[in-house]
Write a protein that holds these residues in place. Structure first.
Motif, mmCIF file in Angstrom:
data_model
loop_
_atom_site.group_PDB
_atom_site.id
_atom_site.type_symbol
_atom_site.label_atom_id
_atom_site.label_comp_id
_atom_site.label_asym_id
_atom_site.label_seq_id
_atom_site.Cartn_x
_atom_site.Cartn_y
_atom_site.Cartn_z
ATOM 1 N N PHE A 78 0.770 -1.275 -0.040
ATOM 2 C CA PHE A 78 -0.168 -0.063 0.092
ATOM 3 C C PHE A 78 0.972 1.293 -0.034
ATOM 4 C CE2 PHE A 78 -2.596 3.162 2.293
ATOM 5 C CZ PHE A 78 -3.757 3.136 1.573
ATOM 6 N N LEU A 79 1.049 1.805 -1.229
ATOM 7 C CA LEU A 79 2.236 2.847 -1.388
ATOM 8 C C LEU A 79 1.160 4.322 -1.638
ATOM 9 C CD1 LEU A 79 4.300 0.844 -3.730
ATOM 10 C CD2 LEU A 79 4.552 1.040 -1.427
ATOM 11 N N PRO A 80 1.154 5.033 -0.256
ATOM 12 C CA PRO A 80 0.535 6.553 -0.436
ATOM 13 C C PRO A 80 1.664 7.583 -0.739
ATOM 14 C CG PRO A 80 0.854 5.754 1.704
ATOM 15 C CD PRO A 80 1.482 4.507 0.969
ATOM 16 N N LYS A 81 1.366 8.492 -1.471
ATOM 17 C CA LYS A 81 1.974 9.701 -1.491
ATOM 18 C C LYS A 81 1.982 10.470 -0.249
ATOM 19 C CE LYS A 81 2.682 13.849 -4.207
ATOM 20 N NZ LYS A 81 2.414 14.811 -5.403
ATOM 21 N N GLY A 82 1.018 10.186 0.403
ATOM 22 C CA GLY A 82 0.636 10.998 1.800
ATOM 23 C C GLY A 82 -0.200 12.116 1.562
ATOM 24 N N TYR A 107 9.886 5.085 -4.596
ATOM 25 C CA TYR A 107 9.211 6.166 -5.638
ATOM 26 C C TYR A 107 8.331 5.204 -6.474
ATOM 27 C CZ TYR A 107 12.165 9.927 -4.195
ATOM 28 O OH TYR A 107 12.939 10.923 -3.726
ATOM 29 N N VAL A 108 7.370 5.943 -7.098
ATOM 30 C CA VAL A 108 6.322 5.168 -7.910
ATOM 31 C C VAL A 108 6.234 5.908 -9.169
ATOM 32 C CG1 VAL A 108 4.004 4.484 -8.493
ATOM 33 C CG2 VAL A 108 4.855 4.081 -6.196
ATOM 34 N N SER A 109 6.608 5.382 -10.467
ATOM 35 C CA SER A 109 6.259 6.151 -11.693
ATOM 36 C C SER A 109 5.360 5.386 -12.508
ATOM 37 C CB SER A 109 7.746 6.231 -12.311
ATOM 38 O OG SER A 109 8.491 7.024 -11.895
ATOM 39 N N GLU A 125 10.547 12.981 -11.603
ATOM 40 C CA GLU A 125 10.340 12.974 -13.062
ATOM 41 C C GLU A 125 11.237 13.252 -13.806
ATOM 42 O OE1 GLU A 125 7.471 16.315 -13.550
ATOM 43 O OE2 GLU A 125 5.921 15.737 -12.111
ATOM 44 N N GLY A 126 12.497 13.950 -13.506
ATOM 45 C CA GLY A 126 13.826 13.768 -14.074
ATOM 46 C C GLY A 126 14.389 12.376 -14.730
ATOM 47 N N PHE A 127 14.155 11.686 -13.604
ATOM 48 C CA PHE A 127 14.649 10.227 -13.711
ATOM 49 C C PHE A 127 13.749 9.277 -14.535
ATOM 50 C CE2 PHE A 127 15.049 5.914 -11.284
ATOM 51 C CZ PHE A 127 16.202 5.494 -12.242
ATOM 52 N N ALA A 128 12.511 9.709 -14.487
ATOM 53 C CA ALA A 128 11.274 8.964 -15.366
ATOM 54 C C ALA A 128 11.367 9.315 -17.002
ATOM 55 C CB ALA A 128 10.052 8.992 -14.822
ATOM 56 N N ASN A 129 12.064 10.406 -17.204
ATOM 57 C CA ASN A 129 11.999 10.999 -18.619
ATOM 58 C C ASN A 129 13.534 10.730 -19.018
ATOM 59 O OD1 ASN A 129 9.341 11.957 -19.301
ATOM 60 N ND2 ASN A 129 9.631 13.144 -17.415
ATOM 61 N N PHE A 150 5.794 9.846 -8.032
ATOM 62 C CA PHE A 150 5.691 10.461 -6.586
ATOM 63 C C PHE A 150 6.525 9.631 -5.554
ATOM 64 C CE2 PHE A 150 2.040 7.650 -6.695
ATOM 65 C CZ PHE A 150 2.138 6.964 -5.593
ATOM 66 N N LYS A 151 7.023 10.180 -4.620
ATOM 67 C CA LYS A 151 7.856 9.769 -3.401
ATOM 68 C C LYS A 151 6.735 9.040 -2.526
ATOM 69 C CE LYS A 151 10.355 11.093 0.663
ATOM 70 N NZ LYS A 151 10.809 12.015 1.211
#
Length: 270
Positions: A86-90, A160-162, A232-236, A254-255
Motif C-alpha cells: 500500500f504505497l501512498p504519496k501522503g 518512488y512510484v512512476s 520526474e527527471g529520472f522517469a524521463n 511520486f515519492k
C-alpha cells in the motif's frame, strides 16, 4: 496484440508469476484473468477531509490496536486476496496498491471486492481503478505459494512510484521483448548510469499488457525528495528502462510517504 513478434515471445516465455497466474497464451497481452492486480486509488469527495479521516483512523489502529490490522489482512486472505503493498504519496495524494489473488480473477471480480464492504475503506473512502497485470510483469514472490509475514524495515532513502502510458507510435513489441528478456537486476543496472549512477534499485514493473499502463516501483539510496527534477527527471531520462522513453510516456511520479509500513523490503535499510 497479435503479431509474429508476440507469437515468438509467447513461445519463448517462462511465466514467473506462480502457477496460479493466468492462462494467457501471450504473456504481454491484456489478461482476461490474472492473479495480480494494481489498484490506483484516489480519495472520494472532499479529498482533504476524506484523507484526513482515513489517516487519523489508520494511525490510531497502528498505535492502539495493531492486532486489528493483522485481523483485516487475515480476513482478506481467507477470501483469497492478499495486499502486498500500500504505497501512498501522503496527505490527499494518490495511493498505489498491489494485490494478489489465490486463484485467477477478472477485473470485475476484483472491483467488486475493493469497492465493497470487505475492501479497504468499505467502498466509502477511495475511487479505485483496477488493472489486472499481464504475466510479463516483474512482481514479488507469491504470498499464496509461500505465505509469511514480511520483515518491516525502513529505507535509508525513499521509495518512488512512476506511472507510464504507452506512446501511440511506440514499437510495443520491442518494449515487450526487452521486458521479457531482461531480469529486474539488468533493467535496474541499465537505468543506473550517467547522473543516476549508483542511485538506487528497481524493485517491480507492473504492466497491464498491450497498450495499457506500466508502473515502476523503485528505491533510492538517498532521499531525493519529490520535486519535478526528481523523480520526474529520472522517469524521463533516456537511460530509464533501457531506453524506455522511446516507448513510454511519463504520466506521473511520486515519492512514497515517509514511515510507510507497507512498502517493499528495502535494498538499503536504515
Amino acid at each position: 496484440l497479435t503479431s509474429p513478434q508476440s507469437a515468438f515471445l509467447s513461445s519463448s516465455f517462462q511465466c514467473k508469476m506462480g502457477a496460479a497466474c493466468c492462462a494467457q497464451a501471450d504473456p504481454c497481452a491484456v489478461p482476461d484473468k490474472s492473479s495480480w492486480f494494481v489498484v490506483i486509488q484516489d480519495w472520494k469527495g472532499d479529498k482533504g477531509a476524506t484523507s484526513f479521516g482515513f489517516w487519523v483512523a489508520a494511525g490510531l489502529m497502528f498505535l492502539t490496536a495493531p492486532e486489528e490490522y493483522k485481523k483485516l489482512g487475515k480476513k482478506w486472505e481467507d477470501k483469497g486476496f492478499h495486499q502486498h503493498y500500500f504505497l501512498p504519496k501522503g496527505g490527499d495524494g494518490r495511493v498505489i496498491s498491489l494485490w494478489e489473488t489465490k486463484t485467477p480473477k477478472t477485473k470485475q471480480e476484483v472491483e467488486v471486492f475493493v469497492n465493497g464492504p470487505d475492501g479497504l475503506g468499505e467502498g466509502k473512502v477511495f475511487d479505485n481503478m483496477v488493472m489486472p497485470l499481464c504475466s510479463a510483469s516483474k512482481v514479488p514472490q507469491s504470498f499464496f505459494s509461500n505465505p509469511k509475514e514480511p520483515e518491516v524495515k525502513m529505507p535509508k532513502g525513499a521509495f518512488y512510484v512512476s506511472i507510464f502510458e504507452m506512446k501511440k507510435d511506440a514499437e510495443i513489441a520491442t518494449f515487450q521483448k526487452t521486458l521479457l528478456e531482461s531480469s529486474m537486476s539488468q533493467i535496474a543496472a541499465a537505468a543506473a548510469k550517467g547522473e543516476f549512477e549508483k542511485l538506487g534499485r528497481g524493485h517491480f514493473i507492473l504492466y497491464g499488457g498491450g497498450a495499457e499502463t506500466c508502473i515502476f516501483i523503485y528505491e533510492t539510496e538517498k532521499d531525493m525528495g519529490d520535486s519535478k527534477e526528481f523523480p520526474e527527471g529520472f522517469a524521463n531520462a533516456e537511460e530509464f528502462f533501457m531506453g524506455g522513453t522511446k516507448f513510454l510516456k511519463h504520466g506521473a511520479s511520486f515519492k512514497v510517504a515517509d514511515g510507510n509500513l507497507t512498502s517493499p523490503t528495502p535494498a538499503f535499510p536504515k
